[in-house]
Design a protein around this motif. Structure first.
Motif, PDB file in Angstrom:
ATOM      1  N   LEU A   1     110.624 -22.624   1.452  1.00 40.31           N
ATOM      2  CA  LEU A   1     109.125 -23.679   0.271  1.00 40.31           C
ATOM      3  C   LEU A   1     110.692 -24.158  -1.357  1.00 40.31           C
ATOM      4  CD1 LEU A   1     107.380 -20.213   0.603  1.00 40.31           C
ATOM      5  CD2 LEU A   1     106.659 -22.308   0.957  1.00 40.31           C
TER       6      LEU A   1
ATOM      7  N   GLN B   1     107.631  -0.434 -20.201  1.00 42.91           N
ATOM      8  CA  GLN B   1     106.861  -2.042 -20.152  1.00 42.91           C
ATOM      9  C   GLN B   1     107.356  -2.052 -21.258  1.00 42.91           C
ATOM     10  OE1 GLN B   1     104.293  -4.458 -18.304  1.00 42.91           O
ATOM     11  NE2 GLN B   1     105.901  -6.235 -18.061  1.00 42.91           N
TER      12      GLN B   1
ATOM     13  N   VAL C   1     101.806 -18.977  -2.247  1.00 41.29           N
ATOM     14  CA  VAL C   1     102.787 -19.925  -2.255  1.00 41.29           C
ATOM     15  C   VAL C   1     103.102 -20.868  -0.811  1.00 41.29           C
ATOM     16  CG1 VAL C   1     105.516 -21.016  -3.455  1.00 41.29           C
ATOM     17  CG2 VAL C   1     104.486 -18.729  -4.325  1.00 41.29           C
TER      18      VAL C   1
ATOM     19  N   SER D   1     112.304 -30.011 -14.556  1.00 41.95           N
ATOM     20  CA  SER D   1     112.903 -28.686 -14.648  1.00 41.95           C
ATOM     21  C   SER D   1     112.915 -28.176 -12.899  1.00 41.95           C
ATOM     22  CB  SER D   1     112.892 -27.215 -14.836  1.00 41.95           C
ATOM     23  OG  SER D   1     112.520 -26.462 -14.674  1.00 41.95           O
ATOM     24  N   LEU D   2     111.648 -28.272 -12.396  1.00 43.02           N
ATOM     25  CA  LEU D   2     111.455 -27.253 -10.888  1.00 43.02           C
ATOM     26  C   LEU D   2     111.793 -28.853  -9.816  1.00 43.02           C
ATOM     27  CD1 LEU D   2     107.914 -26.260 -11.020  1.00 43.02           C
ATOM     28  CD2 LEU D   2     109.978 -24.962 -10.144  1.00 43.02           C
TER      29      LEU D   2
ATOM     30  N   GLN E   1      99.743 -20.418 -10.708  1.00 43.25           N
ATOM     31  CA  GLN E   1     101.562 -20.218 -11.353  1.00 43.25           C
ATOM     32  C   GLN E   1     101.984 -20.379  -9.246  1.00 43.25           C
ATOM     33  OE1 GLN E   1      98.872 -18.194 -12.524  1.00 43.25           O
ATOM     34  NE2 GLN E   1      99.040 -15.872 -11.862  1.00 43.25           N
ATOM     35  N   MET E   2     100.658 -20.592  -8.370  1.00 46.47           N
ATOM     36  CA  MET E   2     101.572 -20.564  -6.628  1.00 46.47           C
ATOM     37  C   MET E   2     101.929 -22.468  -6.838  1.00 46.47           C
ATOM     38  SD  MET E   2      98.257 -21.178  -7.499  1.00 46.47           S
ATOM     39  CE  MET E   2      97.526 -22.945  -7.091  1.00 46.47           C
TER      40      MET E   2
ATOM     41  N   VAL F   1     104.461 -23.723  -7.371  1.00 51.78           N
ATOM     42  CA  VAL F   1     105.939 -24.285  -7.294  1.00 51.78           C
ATOM     43  C   VAL F   1     106.451 -23.982  -6.352  1.00 51.78           C
ATOM     44  CG1 VAL F   1     107.060 -22.484  -9.118  1.00 51.78           C
ATOM     45  CG2 VAL F   1     106.370 -21.360  -6.851  1.00 51.78           C
ATOM     46  N   GLY F   2     105.544 -23.949  -4.943  1.00 50.92           N
ATOM     47  CA  GLY F   2     105.224 -24.065  -3.595  1.00 50.92           C
ATOM     48  C   GLY F   2     104.856 -25.719  -3.549  1.00 50.92           C
TER      49      GLY F   2
ATOM     50  N   ASP G   1     103.692  -9.014 -19.815  1.00 50.56           N
ATOM     51  CA  ASP G   1     103.005  -9.331 -18.691  1.00 50.56           C
ATOM     52  C   ASP G   1     102.704  -8.401 -17.300  1.00 50.56           C
ATOM     53  OD1 ASP G   1     105.624  -9.313 -18.020  1.00 50.56           O
ATOM     54  OD2 ASP G   1     106.547 -11.127 -18.022  1.00 50.56           O
TER      55      ASP G   1
ATOM     56  N   ASN H   1     107.604 -15.640 -17.537  1.00 56.52           N
ATOM     57  CA  ASN H   1     108.597 -16.599 -17.629  1.00 56.52           C
ATOM     58  C   ASN H   1     108.084 -17.738 -16.467  1.00 56.52           C
ATOM     59  OD1 ASN H   1     109.624 -15.397 -15.552  1.00 56.52           O
ATOM     60  ND2 ASN H   1     111.353 -14.477 -16.929  1.00 56.52           N
ATOM     61  N   ASP H   2     106.814 -18.154 -16.028  1.00 53.28           N
ATOM     62  CA  ASP H   2     106.036 -18.514 -15.184  1.00 53.28           C
ATOM     63  C   ASP H   2     105.943 -20.560 -15.300  1.00 53.28           C
ATOM     64  OD1 ASP H   2     104.304 -18.520 -16.475  1.00 53.28           O
ATOM     65  OD2 ASP H   2     102.707 -17.664 -15.798  1.00 53.28           O
ATOM     66  N   LEU H   3     106.758 -21.070 -15.792  1.00 51.32           N
ATOM     67  CA  LEU H   3     106.396 -22.090 -16.090  1.00 51.32           C
ATOM     68  C   LEU H   3     105.162 -22.723 -15.264  1.00 51.32           C
ATOM     69  CD1 LEU H   3     109.289 -24.197 -13.688  1.00 51.32           C
ATOM     70  CD2 LEU H   3     109.380 -23.345 -16.286  1.00 51.32           C
TER      71      LEU H   3
ATOM     72  N   SER I   1      98.507 -16.991  -5.561  1.00 49.39           N
ATOM     73  CA  SER I   1      99.707 -16.080  -5.443  1.00 49.39           C
ATOM     74  C   SER I   1     100.276 -16.761  -3.798  1.00 49.39           C
ATOM     75  CB  SER I   1      99.949 -14.818  -5.379  1.00 49.39           C
ATOM     76  OG  SER I   1      99.177 -14.395  -4.629  1.00 49.39           O
TER      77      SER I   1
ATOM     78  N   PRO J   1     113.979 -24.312  -8.667  1.00 52.52           N
ATOM     79  CA  PRO J   1     113.982 -24.849  -7.053  1.00 52.52           C
ATOM     80  C   PRO J   1     115.855 -24.598  -6.419  1.00 52.52           C
ATOM     81  CG  PRO J   1     113.525 -26.660  -8.033  1.00 52.52           C
ATOM     82  CD  PRO J   1     114.186 -25.641  -9.359  1.00 52.52           C
TER      83      PRO J   1
ATOM     84  N   ILE K   1     111.786 -21.700  -3.281  1.00 54.11           N
ATOM     85  CA  ILE K   1     111.477 -21.172  -4.542  1.00 54.11           C
ATOM     86  C   ILE K   1     111.761 -19.947  -4.166  1.00 54.11           C
ATOM     87  CG2 ILE K   1     108.964 -21.058  -3.990  1.00 54.11           C
ATOM     88  CD1 ILE K   1     110.507 -22.446  -7.203  1.00 54.11           C
TER      89      ILE K   1
ATOM     90  N   GLN L   1     108.928 -16.325  -5.801  1.00 58.88           N
ATOM     91  CA  GLN L   1     108.493 -15.956  -6.784  1.00 58.88           C
ATOM     92  C   GLN L   1     108.061 -14.324  -6.646  1.00 58.88           C
ATOM     93  OE1 GLN L   1     104.338 -17.268  -6.848  1.00 58.88           O
ATOM     94  NE2 GLN L   1     104.965 -18.566  -8.534  1.00 58.88           N
TER      95      GLN L   1
ATOM     96  N   ALA M   1     104.120 -13.886 -14.537  1.00 56.94           N
ATOM     97  CA  ALA M   1     105.249 -13.558 -15.337  1.00 56.94           C
ATOM     98  C   ALA M   1     104.913 -14.252 -16.928  1.00 56.94           C
ATOM     99  CB  ALA M   1     106.290 -13.497 -14.664  1.00 56.94           C
TER     100      ALA M   1
ATOM    101  N   THR N   1     113.178 -17.845 -14.469  1.00 57.06           N
ATOM    102  CA  THR N   1     112.252 -18.565 -14.342  1.00 57.06           C
ATOM    103  C   THR N   1     112.164 -19.570 -12.837  1.00 57.06           C
ATOM    104  OG1 THR N   1     110.870 -20.151 -16.048  1.00 57.06           O
ATOM    105  CG2 THR N   1     113.980 -20.401 -15.235  1.00 57.06           C
ATOM    106  N   PRO N   2     111.171 -19.511 -12.286  1.00 56.69           N
ATOM    107  CA  PRO N   2     111.446 -20.124 -11.447  1.00 56.69           C
ATOM    108  C   PRO N   2     112.237 -21.660 -10.776  1.00 56.69           C
ATOM    109  CG  PRO N   2     109.597 -20.260 -11.502  1.00 56.69           C
ATOM    110  CD  PRO N   2     110.468 -19.606 -12.349  1.00 56.69           C
TER     111      PRO N   2
END
Lengths: 400, 310, 323
Positions: free
Chosen positions: B217, A324, C202, C250-251, C225-226, C228-229, C73, C45-47, C200, B122, B219, B221, C43, B119-120
């Protein structure tokens, strides 16, 4: 298909199956790497260098292999008794917690006393977390796979509770940062370093000793005989007067004890010399509770073979992390490859057992395949034991 | 927010319990077919994760949630087939091969997500379907009749599964393969064909369960399921291999989770002790397993590969 | 590829040396040679938490201030992070960033072994008294307060919910600040905090949001990071959302009002300049409104009433004035 081969060739083929499984997984990985736009040869060279290419890399691999070996040996013991221990993750956590508490609460002692004491505390924690599903299986017929999965969940919440509350570093409260970790544990409990290294501690030595001890236990003691007898056939064992239930509970307790020791070694051999959590089991164990199963399988469920298998598998993990860093391939690839190794090894196992069994075992067994518990894998070990030269030992055809 | 057990709270907890239960229920129903025929598939969580990613990705690209569900099903079908090859044809040790499938799904779904999406982002979620008239019943309506279509379908699958297992020839063959494969074999039932079918059903339902989770959800992840597949397997034992029992188990599990969450929201559970309460679902499951194990036997041939003539 | 970049680096280093010898403006050439390594738990890119530091380093790279950024990461296993940190240090990276408060204990042991390498640890407020460790943190309570004020002003029900992971570190700081902000503007408001005890899960974060909305909340926020849910639930229920750590517009462009964004580059640049001057650590850094490390990024697509925005801007102004 196997008929044209001499017994020796057959055994050679049988022993090389785990290696072939790893190779097959790596070939799949190469395809993935191409799809990901990386040069697979360059990637694997980086991986090999990262795992075995320097003194530092070797040390990282050995340290990564250590918990795998402890857990793997525990898996072997449980498996020989016909029990599957999926709960090593939680048992490691409990081992870590018990050992941490011992170091926190016991008075300052010289290392020579302190280290054995905290390691024994870790063993006790893991043993407790192995005994629960063992007793539930033995006395209440609760499937151990399920109870251990649930106990993993309980363990992680217990860890979060303790590290956020009673065990937290007082400085974290003072600063208000509240990182869920203990203070630096007593230096007298630090695992002694060996070979003049600044990282390599005695943990790997203990792991190898535990593998040897397990070998001795399983094939040289009456208790080991009982464990294996229960694994081969509960009915036959009962008929022979073996206390089957107690033996099953004991098998999981022993298995848990080794995982607990792995947890303790993780704490006192860590860079930070303390226990810290991110709120998941994986954050503490690094998945060793699962990967130890893979190591045990790669080692053909034999305690001594689990030593090189753990080393190889530790190298795969450490190499994956180096991969990685070097070519920026997500380490998720390595997790997927680990999965494939497991699948290939288990899938080929029946074939391998057949290769080994034809001339040595079939005539001796009464129960054969249908023995309760897991027939073939268990029978395999006995084959090695019953072989003319007690051939559980080192075989030149297995590259280490 | 001082009134504790208001009806609003109860409604919220029940509705939440149902939502949490659905992916577990679908995956556990699928696993039931496999276990009744004698195959333990421990890889459910891995299949769910890949199904979840497939569903997420399809919806992301097309915006069609049903296509997402279908993608999850297709991925589940393929992995179910693969599991059958491993467990039935190659006769692998089922307690361990599933761990391999799990690790493969865990790594692969994360890898695909990072490389194809990153990137997540939705996605569309299932639209709620208000059942006419029923939704207007006070309390009951809000608890049960304003969920998405998949929720109703999941619950409709329970009597269907019961019917298939208990009343059809196929179901009889499944039970025979799980209880006395040798006898069934002599009567001309192809044990391996039955087990292939149940593994594929199980895989497909696990894939759908994952897709339902991701699309509900909106999403994806890394490790989205967070071990839900393993809980689903436990629920099969919990429900004593009967679809109705499994439903009760899934609902209880969802209910305890939702209740703990709600009690935290209401600040009834002190924050220092919240971890101890978070253990509740797992501890209750263990107790239930003890209870069930005393009364019910697992299928006699569970985890035992079948070889003719033994 | 790697070999080539090493060669290039050597070449640049040589050029830099010559340039430094010939003129006083050698600084810029040396910049391109500066190498940063980041080790982070989730990650890149986890926003959220990890993305904030990776974005910052990449920005410095784009600006030509540093030459290389290497990232490991997803290192949630603390001891694996320790291996990566050690590895980067021995590879001669100029600044190795341990981006996770849980890495501190390891760094404390590693840093003394590499006295010529500079390390940064965050989020934290402790350098262990080591001369080659910087520590950095975000005054995320500041942004929390500003957004809490906006949340209170926008809420019609007077009920506001926050979804948190585990009550620690940066998350706790933000959540506490947000609550203060709400109560500052509307002392009788009802702020409910739900820590779901996981970074974690979500699905659980999503249910926590449902539960908060069910209890009457019409404005939500959350961290880690969780979430997003939770954002997804807010979106489908039409409830307002305030984001933190990275721009979360963006979400859910319809309902995200604003996000508190971490601009670590502000303090990273200072650290880098220090390292270039031979000072390898020993200082604490914090991103705040005052040093432009914290920025409230409004969602242009959301119709934020002017008076509410003014409230926020005034709050920011006063925080800037007070340092």
């Amino acid at each position: 298909m196997t008929n044209g081969l001499s017994p020796r060739q057959r055994r050679g083929l049988a022993y090389s199956i785990p290696v072939l499984a790893v190779v097959a997984a790596l070939i799949f990985g190469a395809v993935m790497l191409v799809l990901l736009g990386a040069n697979p040869i360059e990637a694997y060279v980086e991986m090999f260098k990262g795992a075995f290419g320097s003194a530092d890399a070797l040390i990282a691999t050995i340290l990564k292999a250590t918990p795998l070996l402890f857990v793997g040996v525990g898996i072997v013991i449980a498996f020989r008794a016909g029990v599957i221990n999926i709960g090593a993750e939680g048992q490691m956590v409990l081992g870590g917690l018990f050992a941490t508490m011992a170091a926190l609460y016991l008075p300052e002692m010289p290392s020579i006393i302190m280290i054995p004491v905290v390691l024994i505390a870790g063993i006790a924690g893991g043993a407790l977390w192995g005994w629960i599903p063992g007793a539930l299986k033995a006395y209440y017929r609760v499937n151990e796979i399920l109870s251990t999965i649930m106990l993993n969940i309980v363990a992680v919440q217990l860890m979060s509770y303790l590290l956020r509350g009673p065990l937290i570093d007082p400085a974290e409260i003072e600063r208000g940062t509240r990182i869920p970790q203990t203070e630096r544990l007593a230096p007298s409990a630090d695992l002694p370093l060996i070979f003049g290294s600044d990282r390599l501690h005695i943990g790997p030595v203990l792991a190898i000793l535990s593998a040897i001890a397990a070998y001795y236990l399983l094939w040289r003691t009456p208790l080991g005989y009982r464990l294996r007898a229960v694994g081969l056939s509960e009915d036959a064992a009962k008929y022979a007067g073996i206390p089957v239930r107690r033996t099953i509970a004991l098998a999981l307790t022993l298995s848990g004890a080794l995982a607990g020791l792995a947890g303790a070694v993780l704490v006192f051999g860590s860079e930070s010399h303390r226990m810290v959590t991110d709120g998941s089991t994986l954050g503490f164990t690094g998945g060793a509770g699962f990967n130890g199963i893979v190591a045990a399988l790669l080692g053909g469920l034999h305690p001594l073979w689990t030593i090189p298998a753990s080393f190889l598998f530790g190298g795969l993990i450490v190499g994956g992390q180096a991969l990685q860093r070097a070519v920026q391939v997500p380490s998720a690839l390595i997790i997927a490859l680990n999965g494939l190794v497991v699948i290939f090894v288990v899938a080929a196992d029946r074939y391998r057992a057949k290769l080994l069994a034809v001339d040595e075992w079939d005539e001796q067994t009464v129960e054969g395949d249908d023995a309760p518990g897991e027939g073939d894998l268990a029978a395999l070990g006995s084959v090695q034991d019953h072989g003319p030269d007690g051939s559980g030992g080192v075989d030149p055809e297995e590259p280490a | 927010m001082s009134e504790i057990f208001t009806t609003a709270v109860l409604v919220a907890v029940v509705a939440s319990a149902i939502r949490l239960a659905v992916p577990l229920l679908l995956a556990a129903l699928g696993e039931t077919f496999g276990q009744r025929s004698g195959v333990l598939n421990l890889g459910v969580d891995g299949i769910m994760l890949l199904g979840a990613f497939a569903g997420y990705y399809a919806v992301l690209k097309t915006g069609d949630v049903w296509l997402g569900l279908l993608s999850g099903a297709v991925v589940g079908f393929v992995l179910g087939l693969a599991s059958a090859v491993i467990a039935v044809t190659l006769k692998a040790e089922q307690g361990i091969s599933g761990i391999g499938v799990y690790l493969f799904g865990l790594g692969m779904s994360d890898l695909l997500f990072q490389k194809l999406v990153g990137t997540p982002i939705p996605i569309e979620t299932f639209p709620p379907v208000r059942i006419p008239f029923l939704v207007d019943i006070p309390l009951i309506g809000d608890m049960f009749f304003r969920h998405s279509l998949v929720v109703y379908l999941a619950f409709a699958a329970i009597p269907l599964a019961t019917f298939i297992i208990n009343k059809t020839t196929f179901g009889m063959n499944i039970r025979a393969a799980g209880e006395y494969p040798e006898a069934a074999d002599t009567l001309g039932v192809s044990i391996s064909r039955v087990r292939y079918a149940t593994e594929i059903i199980g895989g497909t339902l696990a894939g759908i369960a994952g897709a339902v989770l991701a699309i509900s959800l909106g999403i994806f992840q890394q490790n989205l399921t967070n071990g839900a597949g393993f809980i689903a397997i436990a629920l099969v034992y919990f429900g004593a291999w009967r679809p109705t029992g499994i439903m009760l188990g899934a609902l209880l599990f969802g209910f305890v989770n939702a209740l703990v969450l709600e009690l935290k929201t209401l600040e009834i559970i002190p924050r220092d002790l919240s971890n101890l309460f978070a253990m509740a679902p797992a501890l209750i499951t263990i107790l239930a397993l003890v209870f069930v194990a005393r009364r019910f036997q697992p299928p006699a041939a569970l985890t035992k590969p079948f070889t003719r003539g033994k | 590829m790697k070999k080539r970049s090493t060669k290039l680096a050597v070449l640049i280093a040589v050029v830099a040396l010559i340039a430094a010898a010939c003129s006083s403006g050698g600084d810029e050439a040396a910049s391109a040679d500066f190498r940063i390594a980041i080790v982070a738990p989730s990650a890149s890119n986890d926003l959220a938490f990890t993305q904030s530091i990776v974005d910052a380093a990449n920005k410095l790279k784009a600006d030509g201030i540093i030459g290389e950024v290497a990232v490991t990461d997803g290192t949630f296993v603390v001891d694996d992070a320790a291996v990566a940190i050690r590895d980067y240090a021995s590879q001669g990276y100029d600044l190795v960033i341990a981006h996770g408060s849980q890495y501190g204990g390891s760094l404390q042991e590693i840093a003394p072994d590499f006295p010529d390498t500079s390390f940064a640890w965050g989020t934290s407020a402790d350098t262990f008294g080591l001369p080659n460790v910087y520590s950095y943190e975000a005054a995320s309570d500041q942004g929390g307060q500003v957004m809490g004020i906006m949340a209170a002003a926008l809420s019609k029900t007077g009920k506001i919910g926050i979804v948190g992971p585990i009550e620690v570190g940066d998350a706790k700081l933000y959540v506490d600040g947000f609550k203060q902000g709400v109560l500052f503007y509307k002392p009788n408001a009802d702020v409910t905090i739900n820590y779901i005890d996981s970074f974690s899960d979500v699905a659980l974060a999503s249910e926590a949001a449902q539960s908060l909305i069910g209890a009457g909340a019409d404005v939500l926020s959350g961290t880690a990071q969780m979430v997003v849910g939770a954002v997804g639930v807010a979106k489908s229920e039409g409830v307002l959302w305030f984001g933190t750590q990275a721009n979360q517009t963006s979400l859910a462009p319809e309902i995200v009002v604003a996000s508190q964004v971490y601009h670590w580059e502000v303090i990273l640049e200072e650290m880098i300049n220090n390292v270039k001057d031979g000072k390898l650590g020993g200082e604490l850094y914090s991103i705040t409104f005052a040093n432009d490390g914290l920025v409230i990024e409004y969602n242009d697509g959301f119709d934020l009433p002017a008076d509410v925005k003014e409230l926020a801007e005034n709050a920011i102004k006063s925080m800037k004035a007070n340092g």
